[in-house]
Scaffold this active site. Structure first.
Site: not given
Length: 281
Positions: A30, A32, A34, A37, A150, A152, A186-187
């Protein structure tokens, strides 16, 4: 770097790889972006002939309008980060209309009950939205391998169930959680925290580490009581849930020796919702 906004042009490009039997890697996001990703992208680039990353804030998986509106959108910065991995990555940035046409609605899915646990019980319709958009992406991209973090973990299990129940020919690759130096997972939502709040949010990681240590000697009830007490002592946080569940069915239950277990946590900090999890055995 090739950037596509519509599925027809993307499909035309990818058909060349499909016709040759070349592997396609897919990283749905989605935006943004970091380092978490980027680690998924790195793995995909290393193991596939071509990698596709999607950047799409999916409205049907949000049960909170404010959360949807405030979700960080940083497409230009995302593009620069993608380039650091490879100039050959294909980027798909569709509009809501492109993905949903004239009806922005989710399909109802039966994921054998795992959709009702934890995130599902606190975010009505969330996993229907996840299942809907992931299924659409799989149809458009037709990936060989798809990469999910992982952090999520429940979503990862949902996607594996989706693929199995709908006979979708894609290999789902779960990738380890990438953490800040203080342990915070991280999110994209971390961008909404101040520097002080981000440091304070290390409490989630410390709580999970304590639960892992206690898991060998304490009951689930004792561990949950300890967690609840911990967060009562930190009023800046609102503990939404803490659960210990088997990895396969995510059902909170008594401990059995032949199963793998994880601790799952969700909190609110300054109107920012944070989640994390950790393997216990």
């Amino acid at each position: 770097m090739l950037i596509f906004n519509n599925k027809a042009d993307l499909g035309s490009l990818l058909s060349r790889y499909i016709s040759k039997g070349s592997s396609i890697g897919f990283v749905p996001t989605m935006g943004a972006l970091h380092q978490g990703h980027l680690s998924l992208l790195e793995q995909s680039v290393q193991n596939n002939a071509v990698t596709v990353i999607s950047i799409f804030v999916n409205p049907t998986q949000f049960n909170n309008t404010d959360d949807l509106q405030q979700y960080p959108r940083t497409v230009e910065a995302d593009m620069e980060k993608i380039k650091t991995i490879s100039d050959a990555i294909v980027v798909f940035v569709p509009s809501v209309t492109e993905m949903y046409e004239d009806k922005t609605e989710s399909t109802h899915f039966d994921f054998d009950g795992i959709e009702n646990q934890m995130e599902g019980s606190h975010r009505a319709g969330h996993f229907d939205g996840v299942g809907t958009i992931v299924k659409k992406f799989f149809e458009y991209v037709q990936p060989t391998n798809a990469y999910f973090g992982e952090k999520d973990f429940q979503q990862l299990q949902i996607v594996k169930k989706l693929v199995k129940k709908h006979n979708i020919p894609v290999n789902i690759v779960g990738c380890p959680i990438t953490r800040e130096a203080n342990g915070l997972a991280m999110s994209s939502r971390n961008q909404r925290l101040t520097a002080a709040e981000r440091e304070a949010a290390s409490l989630l990681y410390k709580t999970l580490l304590a639960a892992k240590k206690q898991f060998a000697t304490k009951s689930i009830t004792e561990i949950k009581t300890h967690v609840a007490t911990t967060f009562l002592a930190h009023p800046a946080f609102e503990l939404e849930y803490f659960e210990i569940a088997a990895e396969d069915d995510l059902v909170p239950t008594t401990i059995k020796q032949d199963k793998k277990y994880r601790a799952f946590i969700a909190v609110m900090l300054s109107n920012v919702r944070l989640i994390d999890n950790m393997s216990l055995n």
